[in-house]
Design an enzyme around this catalytic site. Structure first.
Site, PDB file in Angstrom:
ATOM      1  N   LYS A   1       0.836  -1.203   0.000  1.00 38.50           N
ATOM      2  CA  LYS A   1       0.000   0.000   0.000  1.00 38.50           C
ATOM      3  C   LYS A   1       0.872   1.254   0.000  1.00 38.50           C
ATOM      4  O   LYS A   1       2.081   1.193   0.234  1.00 38.50           O
ATOM      5  CB  LYS A   1      -0.926  -0.001   1.214  1.00 38.50           C
ATOM      6  CG  LYS A   1      -0.208   0.083   2.557  1.00 38.50           C
ATOM      7  CD  LYS A   1      -1.192   0.015   3.717  1.00 38.50           C
ATOM      8  CE  LYS A   1      -0.458   0.075   5.048  1.00 38.50           C
ATOM      9  NZ  LYS A   1      -1.391   0.030   6.190  1.00 38.50           N
TER      10      LYS A   1
ATOM     11  N   TYR B   1      18.399  30.084   8.693  1.00 36.81           N
ATOM     12  CA  TYR B   1      17.351  30.853   9.364  1.00 36.81           C
ATOM     13  C   TYR B   1      17.456  30.724  10.882  1.00 36.81           C
ATOM     14  O   TYR B   1      17.770  29.665  11.418  1.00 36.81           O
ATOM     15  CB  TYR B   1      15.970  30.359   8.931  1.00 36.81           C
ATOM     16  CG  TYR B   1      15.607  30.692   7.514  1.00 36.81           C
ATOM     17  CD1 TYR B   1      15.355  32.006   7.127  1.00 36.81           C
ATOM     18  CD2 TYR B   1      15.489  29.682   6.558  1.00 36.81           C
ATOM     19  CE1 TYR B   1      15.004  32.308   5.822  1.00 36.81           C
ATOM     20  CE2 TYR B   1      15.140  29.966   5.251  1.00 36.81           C
ATOM     21  CZ  TYR B   1      14.896  31.283   4.886  1.00 36.81           C
ATOM     22  OH  TYR B   1      14.549  31.573   3.593  1.00 36.81           O
TER      23      TYR B   1
END
Length: 376
Positions: free
Chosen positions: A36, A266
């Protein structure tokens, strides 16, 4: 949706997946590989076809749509859709594609019955909740369910399935065995009405370590892709010897010095304590390399483990390559896997990420992917 705009490279070893399947076959009589979610990021069609060629009698997918995609690729063995037919379109597609959907409730059963005939009934798998509290009928529904099934000759129950919540945790074995006992009672009730119905309960952990829960069909998932579901427990030995099947590499965009006292990325969360050399690599959270790896992740560059510096950005990440001589723009850096003993496993990356290997593989596997098709 697969990511197609970057320069990441996911390489999937079909040979490793087949080796893991063979390893599972040594302890399981009839494993039904769970493929899946695009085979946990490894590629639905390629993995499914390789497993069928290896002798898998059926595979399990998530949705009916996945099953239809696999069938269209030429997969000829049985396909079980674990989420079932969610609407009328799914029911029609399951019937026309010869897919065996799970049935979660009476409404779903009747939806599928409308697509079959007495001469050509739709085959279904009955889903039972034995402890997950997630989907399916309960033990108390068996009698009424069998009565309803006897009035619907256009559907034929061929399998009953349930899912184990903590089979990978030996400290909760009492709960696992209680689920097993509940499933045994369910199967007894079903077989008094449908003697040939097959039972399927065991996931990867139970397939490897709990033979008493195997029933007729076993459902290995994560073990196929090289992750030991029993890692870190007293039962870990049962999952040893599995081979990782996915590696992920990205290119170096630039290499430059980072002087002592200078910050990077950042938030200025990392400041160099000594002169260093950094490489900026083409991977970030937009490429499913999690921001949770900021200042925590590791990669493989030039055959060595190197740390992530500062925050992971949208499409770039900084790594410390001070001790990697000769690294240059265009070189490949491995986020997962990698050559030699420095390789980063999915389990290790998951620990750094704060998640599980399933998520690591499903997400990183969405990047541009190719298969190593050499299966011996």
């Amino acid at each position: 949706m697969p990511i197609s705009y970057n320069k990441a490279s996911v390489v999937v070893s079909l040979q490793s997946i087949i080796a893991n399947y063979r390893r599972i076959r040594t302890v399981a009589q009839r494993p039904m590989p769970v493929i899946k979610s695009d085979a946990y990021g490894h590629g639905l069609e390629a993995v499914g076809m390789a497993l069928e060629a290896e002798g898998a009698r059926e595979c399990a997918v998530g949705t009916v749509g996945e099953g239809a995609k696999l069938r269209k690729a030429g997969f000829g063995a049985d396909i079980v859709a674990l989420l079932g037919a969610l609407d009328r379109e799914d029911a029609q597609l399951a019937a026309s594609s010869g897919i065996i959907p799970t049935v979660l409730d009476i409404a779903g059963l009747e939806r599928l019955a409308a697509q079959g005939t007495t001469e050509r009934p739709v085959r279904v798998a009955l889903k039972f909740d034995t402890g997950m509290a997630r989907l399916g009928f309960t033990e108390h529904d068996v009698s009424a369910l069998c009565e309803r099934l006897r009035t619907l000759p256009s559907v034929r129950p061929v399998m009953a399935v349930s899912h184990l919540a903590v089979a990978d945790d030996p400290t909760q074995s009492a709960f696992t065995m209680a689920q097993g006992a509940a499933f045994a009672r369910i199967m007894a009730g079903l077989r008094s009405n449908f003697p040939d119905i097959m039972g399927s309960l065991s996931n990867s952990a139970a397939t490897l370590a709990h033979p008493q829960l195997h029933w007729d069909v076993q459902r290995p998932g994560i073990a196929l892709y090289g992750s030991n579901p029993l890692r870190g427990t007293a039962l870990a030995r049962h999952g040893e010897g599995l081979l990782p099947a996915m590696s992920v590499s990205v290119p170096v965009l630039q290499v430059h010095p980072l002087p002592a006292g200078r910050s990077i990325s950042y938030g200025r969360t990392y400041t160099a304590t000594k002169d260093a050399t950094v490489a900026i690599i083409a991977a970030g959270y937009a490429d499913n390399y999690s921001r949770a790896l900021s200042g925590r992740g590791v990669a493989v560059a030039g055959g060595r483990r190197v740390p992530v510096l500062g925050r992971v950005c949208m499409q770039t990440t900084a790594i410390d390559v001070t001790d990697v001589p000769g690294i240059a723009t265009g070189d490949r850096v491995w986020l997962l896997g990698g050559p030699g003993p420095a390789t980063v496993s999915a389990d290790e990356l998951a620990d750094l990420w704060g998640t599980i290997s399933y998520e690591v593989l499903c997400l990183l596997g969405m990047n541009p992917r190719r298969h190593d098709d050499s299966v011996e």
